[in-house]
Design an enzyme around this catalytic site. Structure first.
Site, short mmCIF file in Angstrom:
data_model
loop_
_atom_site.label_atom_id
_atom_site.label_comp_id
_atom_site.label_asym_id
_atom_site.label_seq_id
_atom_site.Cartn_x
_atom_site.Cartn_y
_atom_site.Cartn_z
N ASP A 232 0.68 3.90 3.35
CA ASP A 232 0.20 2.52 3.24
C ASP A 232 0.54 1.88 4.58
O ASP A 232 1.40 2.35 5.32
CB ASP A 232 0.86 1.80 2.07
CG ASP A 232 0.03 0.58 1.65
OD1 ASP A 232 0.14 0.17 0.47
OD2 ASP A 232 -0.74 0.07 2.49
C1 GLC Z 1 -2.17 -2.93 2.22
C2 GLC Z 1 -2.39 -2.38 0.83
C3 GLC Z 1 -3.32 -1.20 0.79
C4 GLC Z 1 -4.39 -1.39 1.86
C5 GLC Z 1 -3.71 -1.29 3.19
C6 GLC Z 1 -4.68 -1.57 4.35
O1 GLC Z 1 -0.85 -3.30 2.41
O2 GLC Z 1 -1.22 -2.07 0.06
O3 GLC Z 1 -3.87 -1.11 -0.53
O4 GLC Z 1 -5.41 -0.41 1.73
O5 GLC Z 1 -2.58 -2.14 3.31
O6 GLC Z 1 -5.06 -2.91 4.33
#
Ligand code: GLC
Length: 673
Positions: A232
């Site tokens: 993430d």
């Molecule tokens: C965010 C989210 C994830 C997302 C990523 C990119 O923190 O937790 O679901 O795809 O970052 O934005």
């Protein structure tokens, strides 16, 4: 060339490319080059691979502010219980990603809905592992049919936003196997997802992105995952070292090298924290998916993309129409008659509110978004007067309330601050009840909320969720009977928050911030998530899992099971059949559900567990035979003491009905030794 030959061909090319990569280039590849793409290696013709949010439509923030189709959110899609529609959704989403020239969609999100308070429940699907699995597979297959990689998230146990970056989820092995793994396992084993997103949080003491057990052992070795795991965004900021993540199998740190910083990686390679084989393996997985998504192909040979098309908007509308759940309809107030109504009031804070900005990374910027007010006005098209205030002259008052994506409600980065709607929402209901002769409540929200202050005073309630850019039209179609609602709740609506299994104590939710250990949350309910808990404890929910009314009625008859007894071998199956008749005046669809009860078992098991569902469309008077196929695996439970799935011979009951609490037919099956 068949698929196997094609894939062998790809693996050969991957290994040839791997051979040519220098150590520096390999390290370049495993962290982001920009916020949304990997680094190119021009020397070897490796282009950047582009990734974009989000689970229900391409995000403007990750696509250069592109306008894209805003599909109904995860919990709305799940309420359709329609696997074919998930395929259609996946294809449409894949086509939009293809059209903008990207390669990976960061979705679907399939974390189990463990508490009504999680800010991102709207992005997810359900509290039930079987429904979670059945819906994620066609979604992934649809997306990847356009040679776009799905990225199923957030692996694993990211079931709350409170302390999401570092909370330690303490979960039993049995709960992991029976509740939290299945959706991801199905996405890998049946959906063949090409990527998985590692979660921010810790699980049983280690961060999801560094966890050798859940990444290397379970995901890759046990389930056979062959794609890549991406962190993430910023999830590695808290892990102890790059080497642990590389050894565990994390292929890509996004958005940039924090832990996967070149000199740090090299130091840990030299000191033996991980081996060059570990590094090659994570790079190999990245390269494999780069081939899958066509990074090395002539773009003209890749599947066509399309964006903001009428077709995609029709898919959004179809999902919305099938995802709307008729919760209550006393006195058959609904459907409204568009030809006899003269005046209608449409009020409430969500009546004309656009919800596309999905509270964080799941936001979408659609070319248009039809609000409930706009949908009702468009449908009536001048046949009746539509006013936006209370008026005693109105034949009916539609009150559109619920939640939104402002902070403290349905949004990313934090959980809901209250189980109730905001005061102005409840006030709109009470004012309408005071002033109007006929009141219909439409909920626009993404998670269970408190309805007890008013539910007994209102005859008709429709759960519309965040139903996407065509949601207003779908809501109007249901209210005026142009669509017969068929949605079924994928989550339990509790009467009181404390009835919810996660809310037994502060330790079970939102957790405790321990000064030595850091924050932790104990999944003490184990496998008793959602209706499993309500049934086991005999707690009456406000609306049960699987609940959803129709404008017609369905008769269930003549349940039969073949064989009625057997000593099942692994690949043998049981067939359960039921005849369902539409005994009302209106065509409609019914989602018949099958729950299994293990009557004689040495360990505690939930009273009933969903192991089958069939959506059947019937004309008035029409009868159809509905068949459920129960695999031997569906009867098993995970024996933690033996660390294996097992089943006890003896009696099982198959409960078939219209919801988890509206069982219409029951039959027995005897499993012989
Ligand atoms: C965010 C989210 C994830 C997302 C990523 C990119 O923190 O937790 O679901 O795809 O970052 O934005």
């Amino acid at each position: 060339m068949n698929v196997k030959q094609k894939e062998d061909e790809i693996d050969k090319k991957v290994n040839e490319l791997l051979e040519k990569l220098t150590l520096e280039e390999k390290i370049e590849l495993i962290s982001g080059g920009t916020q949304w793409s990997t680094k190119p290696i021009p020397r070897l013709g490796i282009k950047p691979m582009f990734m974009t949010d989000g689970p229900h439509g391409i995000g403007p923030h990750s696509s250069g502010e592109k306008e894209c189709t805003y599909f109904p959110v995860g919990i709305c899609r799940a309420s359709t219980w329609n696997e074919n529609l998930m395929t259609e959704f996946g294809i449409a989403l894949g086509e939009e990603v293809r059209e903008i020239g990207y390669h990976v969609i960061l979705g679907p999100g399939i974390n189990i809905i463990r508490t009504p308070m999680c800010g991102r429940n709207f992005e997810y699907q359900t509290e039930d592992p079987f429904l979670n699995s059945r819906l994620v597979v066609p979604t992934v297959q649809g997306i990847q049919s356009r040679r776009i990689s799905a990225c199923v998230k957030h692996y694993i146990c990211n079931n709350q936003e409170h302390w999401r970056l570092w909370v330690n989820a303490i979960v039993s092995d049995r709960a992991l196997h029976e509740i939290y793994y299945p959706g991801f396992k199905a996405a890998v084993e049946e959906g063949d997802t090409w990527s998985i997103m590692g979660c921010y949080n810790r699980i049983n003491g280690h961060f999801g992105c560094e966890h050798e057990k859940y990444l290397k052992e379970v995901l890759m070795n046990e389930w056979g995952f062959r794609g890549f795991v991406v962190s993430d965004w910023g999830a590695l900021n808290y892990v102890e070292s790059p080497g642990v993540c590389i050894r565990a199998g994390l292929s890509l740190e996004m958005p940039k090298a924090n832990r996967y910083e070149k000199s740090w990686v090299k130091r840990e390679l030299d000191s033996g924290v991980f081996t060059i084989n570990d590094l090659d393996e994570i790079v190999r997985r990245l390269l494999r998916v780069m081939f899958f998504v066509g990074l090395f192909d002539d773009p003209s040979t890749l599947p066509e993309g399309s964006r903001n098309t009428r077709e995609h908007q029709q898919v959004a509308r179809k999902i919305a129409a099938e995802g709307i759940v008729l919760l209550k309809n006393e006195g058959d107030i609904l459907p409204l008659d568009e030809n006899s109504i003269k005046k209608i009031s449409v009020i409430g804070p969500n009546a004309d509110k656009k919800m596309g900005n999905g509270g964080g990374s799941s936001n979408v910027k659609p070319p248009h978004e039809i609000t409930p007010l706009e949908g009702i006005k468009e449908l009536l098209d001048g046949k009746a007067t539509v006013v936006e205030e209370l008026d005693a002259e109105s034949d009916v008052t539609i009150v559109v309330v619920g939640l939104d994506h402002e902070s403290g409600t349905d949004g990313e980065g934090g959980d809901k601050k209250s189980f109730s709607m905001a005061e102005n929402h409840e006030k709109a209901i009470f004012d309408a009840l005071e002033a109007s002769k006929k009141v219909v409540i439409v909920l626009v929200n993404g998670s269970p909320l408190d309805m007890t202050p008013w539910i007994d005073k209102t005859p008709a309630v429709v759960e519309a969720w965040y139903a996407g850019m065509e949601g207003g039209r779908a809501i109007a179609d249901v209210l005026f009977g142009r669509v017969n609602p068929s949605g079924k709740l994928p989550v339990t609506f509790p009467k009181r928050l404390e009835d919810s299994p996660a809310h037994a104590s502060e330790e079970t939710y939102p957790g405790i911030d321990d000064e030595d250990e850091g924050p932790f949350v104990k999944y003490e309910e184990g496998i008793y998530v959602g209706y499993r808990h309500f049934d086991a404890k005999n707690i009456e929910p406000l609306f049960p899992f699987g609940h959803g009314l129709s404008y017609t009625s369905f008769l269930y008859e003549n349940i039969r099971v073949t064989p009625a007894k057997a000593s099942l071998k692994l690949d043998e199956e049981i067939e359960v059949k039921v005849d369902i008749t539409n005994v009302g005046q209106m065509a409609g669809a019914e989602v018949a559900q099958l729950y299994v009860e293990d009557v004689e078992c040495p360990v505690d098991r939930p009273p009933r567990e969903l192991k089958g569902f069939q959506k059947v469309f019937l004309q008035p008077g029409e009868k159809k035979e509905v068949k459920f196929t129960i695999k031997a695996d569906y009867l098993k439970y995970y024996d933690e003491s033996e660390s294996k799935w097992t089943v006890e011979p003896g009696e099982f009951k198959f409960h078939v009905g219209s919801s988890s609490r509206d069982i219409r037919q029951v039959t027995s099956f005897y499993l012989e030794p």
